[in-house]
Enzyme design. Structure first.
Site, PDB file in Angstrom:
ATOM      1  N   SER A  52       0.044   3.975  -2.177  1.00  0.00           N
ATOM      2  CA  SER A  52      -0.649   4.089  -0.719  1.00  0.00           C
ATOM      3  C   SER A  52       0.532   4.006   0.210  1.00  0.00           C
ATOM      4  O   SER A  52       1.536   3.278   0.053  1.00  0.00           O
ATOM      5  CB  SER A  52      -1.477   2.963  -0.407  1.00  0.00           C
ATOM      6  OG  SER A  52      -2.028   3.018   0.820  1.00  0.00           O
TER       7      SER A  52
ATOM      8  N   TYR B  92      -4.170  -5.284  -0.695  1.00  0.00           N
ATOM      9  CA  TYR B  92      -4.011  -4.123  -1.183  1.00  0.00           C
ATOM     10  C   TYR B  92      -2.569  -3.562  -0.945  1.00  0.00           C
ATOM     11  O   TYR B  92      -1.864  -2.742  -1.934  1.00  0.00           O
ATOM     12  CB  TYR B  92      -4.766  -3.153  -0.260  1.00  0.00           C
ATOM     13  CG  TYR B  92      -4.976  -1.710  -0.588  1.00  0.00           C
ATOM     14  CD1 TYR B  92      -5.899  -1.589  -1.930  1.00  0.00           C
ATOM     15  CD2 TYR B  92      -4.339  -0.473   0.018  1.00  0.00           C
ATOM     16  CE1 TYR B  92      -5.775   0.011  -2.436  1.00  0.00           C
ATOM     17  CE2 TYR B  92      -4.464   0.800  -0.430  1.00  0.00           C
ATOM     18  CZ  TYR B  92      -5.478   0.999  -1.641  1.00  0.00           C
ATOM     19  OH  TYR B  92      -5.578   2.332  -2.202  1.00  0.00           O
TER      20      TYR B  92
END
Length: 257
Positions: free
Chosen positions: A147, A160
């Protein structure tokens, strides 16, 4: 089409494959000629997605196995299944992921373990389990779905981001360590992609406009656009590319002021 741009005779294992980027990756790889092994937790959704994919692509060999990749026993069951299939595994796409979106001071040990087990430990362990299959193939590929939050700060929370940063670094380490085994390891780093997971955040009109304002291409990405980058990294045409991270972000990471 030249065989460098095809995956005929190859077998790909994709995790988190029942929807979103994982399903799009399975579709893309199958369209390029690969046999696909789809893994996800939701058995009913996975079976339906696999059936749809088989119907959609003529001649595609699509098989599925319901498992939670954060569970060590279930990870082993996946590879017992692959061994029983006698499938010549040559591609692993570590796509399964999750998030607990909390501020740092609100995160507890259970939150930390849950995100790291799914996003990092599972990908690491699956890569270990896949290694003998991939090494035997001799011209294999792992693609880890990271990501942009693993490369810069975004508002998805620290868990995350740090888990995806770890995944990107793991890709670099394995690329160097396993190059002599004929295994290339790369990653992709999506920005906001139109999936079920992003629908709530992007459903807020003000937040949606903020996202577009930070994206030079002024739109949200599609799962198929990430899948195309994943597929490219698996192709024989990408045979001299390893340890790389391709951002699929509409220019987000390059946008200063």
């Amino acid at each position: 089409m030249h065989k460098r741009w095809r995956l005929d005779g190859q077998t790909a294992l994709i995790t988190g494959a029942s929807a979103g980027i994982g399903l799009a990756a399975a579709r893309e790889l199958a369209a390029l000629g690969a046999d696909v092994l789809m893994v996800a937790r939701d058995e009913a959704l996975l079976a339906a997605s696999a059936a749809d994919l088989s119907d959609e692509i003529d001649g595609a060999l699509v098989r599925h196995f319901a498992a939670d990749v954060s569970d060590p026993e279930q990870r082993q069951e996946i590879f017992d299944w692959i061994s029983d299939l006698d499938a010549p595994l040559s591609i692993l796409v570590n796509n399964a992921g999750m998030n607990v979106k909390k501020a740092t001071l609100d995160i507890d040990a259970d939150d930390f373990a849950q995100v790291l087990d799914t996003n990092v430990q599972a990908a690491f362990a699956l890569s270990q389990l896949a290694h003998p299959f991939l090494k035997q193939h001799g011209s294999a590929s792992i693609v880890n779905v990271g990501s942009v939050s693993g490369l810069t700060h975004v508002r998805t929370g620290p868990l995350y981001g740090l888990s995806k940063a770890a995944l990107h670094q793991m890709s670099k380490n394995l690329a160097c360590e396993w190059a002599s085994d004929g295994i290339r390891v790369n990653s992709v780093a999506p920005w906001y992609i139109r999936t079920r997971r992003t629908s709530n955040a992007l459903g807020n009109p003000d937040y949606f406009e903020e996202v577009l304002a930070r994206t030079p291409m002024k739109r949200i990405g599609e799962p198929e656009e990430v899948a195309a980058a994943i597929a490219f990294l698996c192709l024989p045409a990408a045979s001299y590319i390893t340890g790389e991270c391709i951002a699929v972000d509409g220019g987000f990471l390059r946008y200063g002021f």
